[in-house]
Design a protein around this motif. Sequence first.
Motif, PDB file in Angstrom:
ATOM      1  N   VAL A   1      17.085 -21.028  -0.099  1.00  0.00           N
ATOM      2  CA  VAL A   1      15.650 -21.352   0.387  1.00  0.00           C
ATOM      3  C   VAL A   1      14.912 -20.030   0.397  1.00  0.00           C
ATOM      4  O   VAL A   1      13.802 -19.926   0.149  1.00  0.00           O
ATOM      5  CB  VAL A   1      15.811 -22.276   1.794  1.00  0.00           C
ATOM      6  CG1 VAL A   1      14.546 -22.325   2.176  1.00  0.00           C
ATOM      7  CG2 VAL A   1      16.330 -23.604   1.509  1.00  0.00           C
ATOM      8  N   VAL A   2      15.526 -19.073   1.268  1.00  0.00           N
ATOM      9  CA  VAL A   2      15.047 -17.606   1.217  1.00  0.00           C
ATOM     10  C   VAL A   2      14.580 -17.108   0.019  1.00  0.00           C
ATOM     11  O   VAL A   2      13.377 -16.547  -0.411  1.00  0.00           O
ATOM     12  CB  VAL A   2      15.541 -16.715   2.111  1.00  0.00           C
ATOM     13  CG1 VAL A   2      15.198 -15.642   2.257  1.00  0.00           C
ATOM     14  CG2 VAL A   2      16.008 -17.209   3.803  1.00  0.00           C
ATOM     15  N   LEU A   3      15.528 -16.880  -1.018  1.00  0.00           N
ATOM     16  CA  LEU A   3      15.185 -16.362  -1.947  1.00  0.00           C
ATOM     17  C   LEU A   3      14.251 -17.094  -2.903  1.00  0.00           C
ATOM     18  O   LEU A   3      13.268 -16.403  -3.920  1.00  0.00           O
ATOM     19  CB  LEU A   3      16.517 -16.316  -3.129  1.00  0.00           C
ATOM     20  CG  LEU A   3      17.728 -15.412  -2.567  1.00  0.00           C
ATOM     21  CD1 LEU A   3      18.730 -15.488  -3.420  1.00  0.00           C
ATOM     22  CD2 LEU A   3      17.034 -13.852  -2.714  1.00  0.00           C
ATOM     23  N   LEU A   4      14.115 -18.338  -2.910  1.00  0.00           N
ATOM     24  CA  LEU A   4      13.065 -19.208  -3.508  1.00  0.00           C
ATOM     25  C   LEU A   4      11.478 -18.681  -2.919  1.00  0.00           C
ATOM     26  O   LEU A   4      10.677 -18.632  -3.856  1.00  0.00           O
ATOM     27  CB  LEU A   4      13.411 -20.662  -3.378  1.00  0.00           C
ATOM     28  CG  LEU A   4      12.403 -21.638  -3.976  1.00  0.00           C
ATOM     29  CD1 LEU A   4      12.234 -21.581  -5.587  1.00  0.00           C
ATOM     30  CD2 LEU A   4      12.629 -23.312  -3.654  1.00  0.00           C
TER      31      LEU A   4
ATOM     32  N   MET B   1       6.534 -16.310  -3.673  1.00  0.00           N
ATOM     33  CA  MET B   1       5.283 -15.496  -3.118  1.00  0.00           C
ATOM     34  C   MET B   1       5.092 -14.260  -3.988  1.00  0.00           C
ATOM     35  O   MET B   1       4.064 -13.845  -4.223  1.00  0.00           O
ATOM     36  CB  MET B   1       5.788 -14.856  -1.778  1.00  0.00           C
ATOM     37  CG  MET B   1       4.951 -13.774  -1.151  1.00  0.00           C
ATOM     38  SD  MET B   1       3.290 -14.578  -0.804  1.00  0.00           S
ATOM     39  CE  MET B   1       3.574 -15.525   0.921  1.00  0.00           C
ATOM     40  N   LEU B   2       6.228 -13.524  -4.451  1.00  0.00           N
ATOM     41  CA  LEU B   2       6.027 -12.469  -5.222  1.00  0.00           C
ATOM     42  C   LEU B   2       5.562 -12.833  -6.590  1.00  0.00           C
ATOM     43  O   LEU B   2       4.567 -12.088  -7.115  1.00  0.00           O
ATOM     44  CB  LEU B   2       7.551 -11.736  -5.430  1.00  0.00           C
ATOM     45  CG  LEU B   2       7.628 -10.421  -6.396  1.00  0.00           C
ATOM     46  CD1 LEU B   2       6.613  -9.510  -5.639  1.00  0.00           C
ATOM     47  CD2 LEU B   2       9.031 -10.175  -6.409  1.00  0.00           C
ATOM     48  N   LEU B   3       5.902 -13.604  -7.115  1.00  0.00           N
ATOM     49  CA  LEU B   3       5.432 -14.190  -8.449  1.00  0.00           C
ATOM     50  C   LEU B   3       4.014 -14.578  -8.672  1.00  0.00           C
ATOM     51  O   LEU B   3       3.450 -14.048  -9.487  1.00  0.00           O
ATOM     52  CB  LEU B   3       6.289 -15.071  -9.140  1.00  0.00           C
ATOM     53  CG  LEU B   3       7.885 -14.648  -9.582  1.00  0.00           C
ATOM     54  CD1 LEU B   3       8.527 -15.764 -10.082  1.00  0.00           C
ATOM     55  CD2 LEU B   3       7.806 -13.796 -10.796  1.00  0.00           C
ATOM     56  N   CYS B   4       3.646 -15.298  -7.568  1.00  0.00           N
ATOM     57  CA  CYS B   4       2.339 -15.505  -7.361  1.00  0.00           C
ATOM     58  C   CYS B   4       1.447 -14.405  -7.022  1.00  0.00           C
ATOM     59  O   CYS B   4       0.338 -14.189  -7.583  1.00  0.00           O
ATOM     60  CB  CYS B   4       2.006 -16.606  -6.409  1.00  0.00           C
ATOM     61  SG  CYS B   4       2.600 -18.353  -6.706  1.00  0.00           S
ATOM     62  N   LEU B   5       1.653 -13.612  -6.195  1.00  0.00           N
ATOM     63  CA  LEU B   5       0.810 -12.060  -6.138  1.00  0.00           C
ATOM     64  C   LEU B   5       0.897 -11.524  -7.385  1.00  0.00           C
ATOM     65  O   LEU B   5      -0.272 -10.880  -7.600  1.00  0.00           O
ATOM     66  CB  LEU B   5       1.489 -11.433  -4.971  1.00  0.00           C
ATOM     67  CG  LEU B   5       1.316 -12.060  -3.670  1.00  0.00           C
ATOM     68  CD1 LEU B   5       2.079 -11.347  -2.441  1.00  0.00           C
ATOM     69  CD2 LEU B   5      -0.133 -12.436  -3.280  1.00  0.00           C
ATOM     70  N   LEU B   6       1.941 -11.291  -8.067  1.00  0.00           N
ATOM     71  CA  LEU B   6       1.810 -10.581  -9.419  1.00  0.00           C
ATOM     72  C   LEU B   6       0.952 -11.315 -10.536  1.00  0.00           C
ATOM     73  O   LEU B   6       0.239 -10.719 -11.223  1.00  0.00           O
ATOM     74  CB  LEU B   6       3.280 -10.608  -9.934  1.00  0.00           C
ATOM     75  CG  LEU B   6       4.394  -9.584  -9.247  1.00  0.00           C
ATOM     76  CD1 LEU B   6       5.775  -9.662  -9.895  1.00  0.00           C
ATOM     77  CD2 LEU B   6       3.906  -8.254  -9.356  1.00  0.00           C
ATOM     78  N   MET B   7       1.008 -12.516 -10.411  1.00  0.00           N
ATOM     79  CA  MET B   7       0.014 -13.290 -11.301  1.00  0.00           C
ATOM     80  C   MET B   7      -1.497 -12.958 -10.926  1.00  0.00           C
ATOM     81  O   MET B   7      -2.270 -12.990 -11.557  1.00  0.00           O
ATOM     82  CB  MET B   7       0.290 -14.822 -11.412  1.00  0.00           C
ATOM     83  CG  MET B   7       1.703 -15.002 -12.020  1.00  0.00           C
ATOM     84  SD  MET B   7       2.051 -16.823 -11.814  1.00  0.00           S
ATOM     85  CE  MET B   7       0.706 -17.566 -12.655  1.00  0.00           C
ATOM     86  N   LEU B   8      -1.722 -12.781  -9.583  1.00  0.00           N
ATOM     87  CA  LEU B   8      -3.082 -12.600  -9.138  1.00  0.00           C
ATOM     88  C   LEU B   8      -3.510 -11.011  -9.215  1.00  0.00           C
ATOM     89  O   LEU B   8      -4.659 -10.768  -8.962  1.00  0.00           O
ATOM     90  CB  LEU B   8      -3.202 -12.623  -7.699  1.00  0.00           C
ATOM     91  CG  LEU B   8      -3.127 -14.215  -7.297  1.00  0.00           C
ATOM     92  CD1 LEU B   8      -2.835 -14.538  -5.660  1.00  0.00           C
ATOM     93  CD2 LEU B   8      -3.854 -15.028  -7.935  1.00  0.00           C
ATOM     94  N   LEU B   9      -2.692  -9.999  -9.585  1.00  0.00           N
ATOM     95  CA  LEU B   9      -3.148  -8.607  -9.728  1.00  0.00           C
ATOM     96  C   LEU B   9      -4.084  -8.753 -10.859  1.00  0.00           C
ATOM     97  O   LEU B   9      -5.235  -7.996 -10.834  1.00  0.00           O
ATOM     98  CB  LEU B   9      -1.777  -7.829 -10.153  1.00  0.00           C
ATOM     99  CG  LEU B   9      -0.925  -7.697  -9.013  1.00  0.00           C
ATOM    100  CD1 LEU B   9       0.125  -6.552  -9.487  1.00  0.00           C
ATOM    101  CD2 LEU B   9      -1.632  -6.833  -7.912  1.00  0.00           C
TER     102      LEU B   9
END
Length: 413
Positions: A379-382, A387-395
């Motif tokens: 759950v934590v890793l997911l 969070m990380l992938l969505c923020l990378l997509m927003l860069l």
Amino acid sequence: MNLELFIAKRLITGKEHKISISAPIIKIAIAAIAIGIVMMLIAIATGVGLKHKIREKVAAFNGHIQISNYDNNNSDVSVAPVSLQQDFYPEFTDVEGISHVQAVATKGGIIRTEDTFEGILAKGVGNDYNWDIFREFLVDGRLPDYAHKLNDEVLISKMMSNRLQLGVGDSFFSFFLKNGDASKVPNNRRFKIVGIYDSGFEEFDGSYIFVDIRHIQRMNKWATDEIGNFEVFVDDFDQMEDKSNEIYGKTLSSLDTQNIKSKYFRIFEWIGLFDFNIALIIGIMIIVGGINMITALLVLILERTQMIGVLKALGSENWSIRKVFLYNAAYLIGIGLLWGNALGLGIIFLQNKYRWFKFPNPEEYYIEYIPVHIDVGTVVLLNLGVMLLCLLMLLLPSYIITRISPVKAIKFE
């Protein structure tokens, strides 16, 4: 940094007069993240849960690893006996990660009643047999007791009970060939049903009955220290193949080892596809959630074009302004994750406790209800991954801020 945090707070609390334009878009983006995390949690929990249950059921009838004599016998019937006097029995101390070793023997036969007959595979077990998994399978009666003197108690499946029209307390006659020789008068045994199990695994339920191993030893004319094979259970299923090779090297050259992955390779190839399905669902949900967050971010940037122009005119750097919007996006993603985790883990908990959702065709999945299994680490890793992938997509979309001219932005309506 204080100015950036102040602006981020203004964006988050929605005190700008134009917030009403972006509010529906933001709500949709949060809902997309929440629904996505629910789908991902359920996909992982059901996929892993089904894998674990199928593996448990196959191991319940075979152990994780089988140790037997080298021979040309490819059937499940025990032919060449193995001596019980082994260094690894009853405890396998030479190999770490072994939880239990038990001695068994199997013999093919026929149950005959007044109305019908049924082919069986009698599995002889003793007082070292691990009944823990079968306690969950038990639907009527009790488990047989082979700890004391030889008795006629047997455990049969619900499928076989229905076919033979027999229940707990009923007795039946069974016939077994002498050393596989059909020309000789078969061995005749009378057994009494003390329990009925239902594993949902038709391949096993349709043939296996459990009897006292001493019956098979007598019918095969074996000594009391001779058995059909050993079943070994390991602590970590993922290390089963490595442990199988290690066990092979630690046992006599006259003994062979086989694990259930190689014995039932079609079943394990099938459940191996679950990992691909889970990864596919996670990938699709992250893309959908990311696209919605990109839309929300672009709307926020569009609404605050004048503010961006003012900040640039005051000397703010592009990256500082971009961070303001990325902070806001991270906050919105966090809200979506919070609601998604609450809903997804709640559904998983209720399904694990009450088993409301069932398979329409349980015979295809070897289980009646949809099993679920998930751990805290997953759950934590997911959540961190989403969070990380969505923020990378927003860069990339946040880069549009660098293209905004202060003069044109201040005049923007």
